[in-house]
Structures are given as C-alpha cells and as structure tokens.
Design a protein around this motif. Structure first.
Motif, PDB file in Angstrom:
ATOM      1  N   ILE A 275      -1.124  16.656  -6.408  1.00  0.00           N
ATOM      2  CA  ILE A 275      -0.566  15.232  -6.876  1.00  0.00           C
ATOM      3  C   ILE A 275      -0.929  14.430  -5.573  1.00  0.00           C
ATOM      4  N   SER A 276      -0.874  15.122  -4.249  1.00  0.00           N
ATOM      5  CA  SER A 276      -1.113  14.095  -3.145  1.00  0.00           C
ATOM      6  C   SER A 276      -2.291  13.627  -2.868  1.00  0.00           C
ATOM      7  N   GLU A 277      -3.446  14.716  -3.155  1.00  0.00           N
ATOM      8  CA  GLU A 277      -4.577  14.681  -2.990  1.00  0.00           C
ATOM      9  C   GLU A 277      -5.460  13.614  -4.224  1.00  0.00           C
ATOM     10  N   LYS A 278      -4.701  13.680  -5.026  1.00  0.00           N
ATOM     11  CA  LYS A 278      -5.076  12.988  -6.309  1.00  0.00           C
ATOM     12  C   LYS A 278      -4.826  11.277  -6.093  1.00  0.00           C
ATOM     13  N   VAL A 279      -3.655  11.365  -5.648  1.00  0.00           N
ATOM     14  CA  VAL A 279      -3.210   9.654  -5.473  1.00  0.00           C
ATOM     15  C   VAL A 279      -4.046   9.226  -4.344  1.00  0.00           C
ATOM     16  N   LYS A 280      -4.391  10.001  -3.151  1.00  0.00           N
ATOM     17  CA  LYS A 280      -5.288   9.529  -2.035  1.00  0.00           C
ATOM     18  C   LYS A 280      -6.593   9.232  -2.617  1.00  0.00           C
ATOM     19  N   ALA A 281      -7.309  10.224  -3.487  1.00  0.00           N
ATOM     20  CA  ALA A 281      -8.545   9.798  -4.148  1.00  0.00           C
ATOM     21  C   ALA A 281      -8.798   8.783  -4.995  1.00  0.00           C
ATOM     22  N   GLU A 282      -7.552   8.614  -5.635  1.00  0.00           N
ATOM     23  CA  GLU A 282      -7.581   7.200  -6.475  1.00  0.00           C
ATOM     24  C   GLU A 282      -7.568   5.943  -5.895  1.00  0.00           C
ATOM     25  N   ILE A 283      -6.878   5.843  -4.682  1.00  0.00           N
ATOM     26  CA  ILE A 283      -6.567   4.682  -4.000  1.00  0.00           C
ATOM     27  C   ILE A 283      -7.782   4.690  -2.981  1.00  0.00           C
ATOM     28  N   LYS A 284      -8.564   5.594  -2.703  1.00  0.00           N
ATOM     29  CA  LYS A 284      -9.837   5.427  -1.824  1.00  0.00           C
ATOM     30  C   LYS A 284     -11.016   5.062  -2.668  1.00  0.00           C
TER      31      LYS A 284
ATOM     32  N   LEU B 231       0.791  -1.256   0.037  1.00  0.00           N
ATOM     33  CA  LEU B 231      -0.047  -0.084  -0.087  1.00  0.00           C
ATOM     34  C   LEU B 231       0.871   1.324  -0.068  1.00  0.00           C
ATOM     35  N   HIS B 232       1.730   1.285   0.941  1.00  0.00           N
ATOM     36  CA  HIS B 232       2.659   2.364   0.829  1.00  0.00           C
ATOM     37  C   HIS B 232       3.551   2.911  -0.328  1.00  0.00           C
ATOM     38  N   TYR B 233       3.988   1.530  -0.863  1.00  0.00           N
ATOM     39  CA  TYR B 233       4.901   1.635  -2.381  1.00  0.00           C
ATOM     40  C   TYR B 233       3.760   2.089  -3.435  1.00  0.00           C
ATOM     41  N   THR B 234       2.448   1.694  -3.402  1.00  0.00           N
ATOM     42  CA  THR B 234       1.736   2.002  -4.524  1.00  0.00           C
ATOM     43  C   THR B 234       1.397   3.531  -4.462  1.00  0.00           C
ATOM     44  N   ALA B 235       1.409   4.050  -3.329  1.00  0.00           N
ATOM     45  CA  ALA B 235       1.099   5.594  -3.073  1.00  0.00           C
ATOM     46  C   ALA B 235       2.325   6.413  -3.430  1.00  0.00           C
ATOM     47  N   VAL B 236       3.674   5.775  -3.150  1.00  0.00           N
ATOM     48  CA  VAL B 236       5.170   6.304  -3.595  1.00  0.00           C
ATOM     49  C   VAL B 236       5.037   6.387  -4.966  1.00  0.00           C
ATOM     50  N   PHE B 237       4.793   5.064  -5.690  1.00  0.00           N
ATOM     51  CA  PHE B 237       4.967   4.987  -7.018  1.00  0.00           C
ATOM     52  C   PHE B 237       3.890   5.854  -7.880  1.00  0.00           C
ATOM     53  N   MET B 238       2.460   5.971  -7.208  1.00  0.00           N
ATOM     54  CA  MET B 238       1.797   6.868  -8.114  1.00  0.00           C
ATOM     55  C   MET B 238       2.024   8.276  -7.906  1.00  0.00           C
ATOM     56  N   THR B 239       2.674   8.660  -6.962  1.00  0.00           N
ATOM     57  CA  THR B 239       3.179  10.069  -6.723  1.00  0.00           C
ATOM     58  C   THR B 239       4.218  10.235  -7.736  1.00  0.00           C
ATOM     59  N   ASP B 240       5.034   9.475  -7.605  1.00  0.00           N
ATOM     60  CA  ASP B 240       6.368   9.539  -8.634  1.00  0.00           C
ATOM     61  C   ASP B 240       5.700   9.738 -10.259  1.00  0.00           C
TER      62      ASP B 240
ATOM     63  N   GLN C  74      -2.268   4.000 -10.832  1.00  0.00           N
ATOM     64  CA  GLN C  74      -2.271   2.794 -10.213  1.00  0.00           C
ATOM     65  C   GLN C  74      -1.753   1.567 -11.345  1.00  0.00           C
ATOM     66  N   VAL C  75      -1.935   1.596 -12.428  1.00  0.00           N
ATOM     67  CA  VAL C  75      -1.575   0.723 -13.479  1.00  0.00           C
ATOM     68  C   VAL C  75       0.086   0.915 -13.531  1.00  0.00           C
ATOM     69  N   HIS C  76       0.676   2.078 -13.354  1.00  0.00           N
ATOM     70  CA  HIS C  76       2.094   2.191 -13.067  1.00  0.00           C
ATOM     71  C   HIS C  76       2.609   1.512 -12.013  1.00  0.00           C
ATOM     72  N   ALA C  77       1.780   1.761 -10.985  1.00  0.00           N
ATOM     73  CA  ALA C  77       2.211   1.244  -9.503  1.00  0.00           C
ATOM     74  C   ALA C  77       2.069  -0.287  -9.470  1.00  0.00           C
ATOM     75  N   VAL C  78       1.437  -0.903 -10.117  1.00  0.00           N
ATOM     76  CA  VAL C  78       1.171  -2.365 -10.472  1.00  0.00           C
ATOM     77  C   VAL C  78       2.486  -2.730 -10.982  1.00  0.00           C
ATOM     78  N   GLN C  79       2.930  -2.337 -11.976  1.00  0.00           N
ATOM     79  CA  GLN C  79       4.013  -2.960 -12.940  1.00  0.00           C
ATOM     80  C   GLN C  79       5.592  -2.338 -12.144  1.00  0.00           C
ATOM     81  N   THR C  80       5.483  -1.241 -11.440  1.00  0.00           N
ATOM     82  CA  THR C  80       6.699  -0.769 -10.783  1.00  0.00           C
ATOM     83  C   THR C  80       6.703  -1.845  -9.563  1.00  0.00           C
ATOM     84  N   LEU C  81       5.670  -2.037  -8.851  1.00  0.00           N
ATOM     85  CA  LEU C  81       5.641  -2.948  -7.576  1.00  0.00           C
ATOM     86  C   LEU C  81       6.196  -4.303  -7.787  1.00  0.00           C
ATOM     87  N   ALA C  82       5.612  -4.933  -9.332  1.00  0.00           N
ATOM     88  CA  ALA C  82       6.146  -6.246  -9.400  1.00  0.00           C
ATOM     89  C   ALA C  82       7.777  -6.125  -9.709  1.00  0.00           C
TER      90      ALA C  82
END
Length: 256
Positions: free
Chosen positions: A126-135, A96-105, A152-160
């Motif tokens: 950007i911070s509020e956008k990331v939170k809103a998309e996660i929520k 969850l934490h890295y998803t937020a970090v990767f989305m922000t990046d 989120q798609v970017h976060a999935v790929q970067t998380l892998a």
C-alpha cells in the motif's frame, strides 16, 4: 592591469561605482533568469478528473482558491511553496502529507472490506502504491487535465473536509484562530482545491524527470519525496561557495 592592482582598484573608495556595477549586472541577470524560468517552466493549472472523466477539481476552483488565499491574507499566517509567514503550516507541505495519509487509509480500508489479512507485505504494498500514484504524472496537455486514482479522489474529498473542520470547528486540534475567520463552505472547498494543486505540484514528477516540479520539496518520505542528488550537491556547493567567498573578501580586506 595585474591581479594585485585590480584588487587595489576595486577596494579604492574612489572607484566605488565599478564594484557596484558588477553587483548590479550579476543581480539583474540572475533575477531575469529566475523570472524567465518561472514562466517557461511553471507547472500547469489543470482540471483534476476521476477515471470516468468526471471533474473533481476544476481549473477555476484552483484559481478561485488562490484568490481566497490572497483575499484572506493567509500568507500572513502560513505559507505556500515555503513562501509566507511561519505562524501556521506550509499548506503545500501539509496538503501533500495528508494526501498520502488519506490515500493510505483508503487503501487499507479497501483491504478490510475485502476481508484480506493485512500482513506487513500488504502494508508495504500500500505504501509503495501510494507513492507511485502521487509520483505518476497523468497530465494531458491537449485537454489540460490530470486523471486521479481512486485513492487520490478520496484524498481530495477528505482534504476538503479536513480544512472545513480547521476553519469552522474551534475544537479541532489544528483549528484556525481567530474562530469564524472563514466559514463559507464553497470558499473553503476552493481553498482546499488550491492546496491540493500545490501538493500535486510538489509530489508528481516533472515530465521527463525523476523529481517533482519543486525538486521533491518538501521532504516527505510517506509521499515519496526525498531530496534529489542535484539538490544535495548544489546545497553543499552553495554553502561552501558562501564560506569561501567570505573568506577571500575578509583575507584581502585584512591584507590591504
């Protein structure tokens, strides 16, 4: 029977069976209710898709990832939903934490590519956008699918890729030990899918509620996870109830 006689009756060693029966009834009822809610209110295991309908993570990927997690006994190292060992990370909290970090990046990089000045206001946006998309819960029950945002798609790929480095690169700062324990790229990708699903469960809001499937656990302000008032209130009530209950037991034990 008066209150005093009832207490004396319960504390009489000859009547050991009655307090034990009360404990059994309360415990079994509690376990039954928890088991019932576990199945009736369990979060879905969906397909995760991008906005064009392409499957990013399939339901089968998540289920296979769970099997890999069990097969390699990773719960003996880390934990999932807070359940497991504590020698490693809680993978749901970490994902969850890295998803937020990767989305922000990702969104910050988008601003750079657009040659837009990154003012404090834009960073806050950007911070509020990331939170809103996660929520935001985009789950569609009819198709058993979730539509992910670009971030989120970017976060999935970067998380892998992150977990591939963790398990295969001994020089990585979070390298798994022993080295070479899990090296199959396909298995690591499915394991990462399982971890991302866990992060989605912890972050996205339960339908009709203002908190996630896990009541906003784990605490992570970057992902918008802040303890709900109900969690705070019941934590206090539970702690006070334990203290008061122990006090009553010790009082009557000493008195009688």
């Amino acid at each position: 029977m008066s209150k005093q006689n009832l207490i004396e009756y319960l504390l009489n060693p000859k009547n050991w069976w009655f307090p034990l029966l009360i404990i059994f009834v309360i415990s079994i009822t509690g376990v039954f209710m928890m088991g019932l809610h576990t199945y009736t209110e369990a979060p879905p295991v969906p397909d995760f898709k991008d906005k064009s309908g392409g499957i990013i993570i399939s339901q089968e990927d998540i289920q296979e990832g769970q099997m890999i997690f069990q097969q390699y006994a990773l719960m003996e190292y880390g934990s999932m939903f807070g359940d497991g060992a504590y020698r490693g990370p809680d993978y749901t909290a970490e994902a969850l934490h890295y998803t937020a970090v990767f989305m922000t990046d990702y969104y910050q990089q988008q601003l750079l590519q657009a040659n837009t000045d990154q003012t404090d206001l834009l960073r806050l946006g950007i911070s509020e956008k990331v939170k809103a998309e996660i929520k935001t819960n985009t789950y569609h029950e009819a198709t058993n699918s979730v539509v992910l945002s670009e971030g989120q798609v970017h976060a999935v790929q970067t998380l892998a890729n992150y977990y591939y480095q963790v398990f295969t690169n001994p020089q990585h700062e979070q390298a798994f030990s022993p080295a070479g324990y899990l090296t199959d790229p396909a298995a690591i990708r499915q394991l990462s899918a399982f971890f991302f699903w866990g992060s989605w469960v912890c972050g996205t809001e339960r339908p009709g509620k203002s908190y996630s499937y896990t009541h906003n656990w784990p605490y992570d302000p970057e992902a918008g996870n802040i303890a709900s008032p109900a969690v705070t209130i019941w934590s206090i009530i539970g702690s006070l109830g334990l203290i008061v209950g122990l006090g009553i037991v010790l009082y009557y034990h000493g008195k009688l």
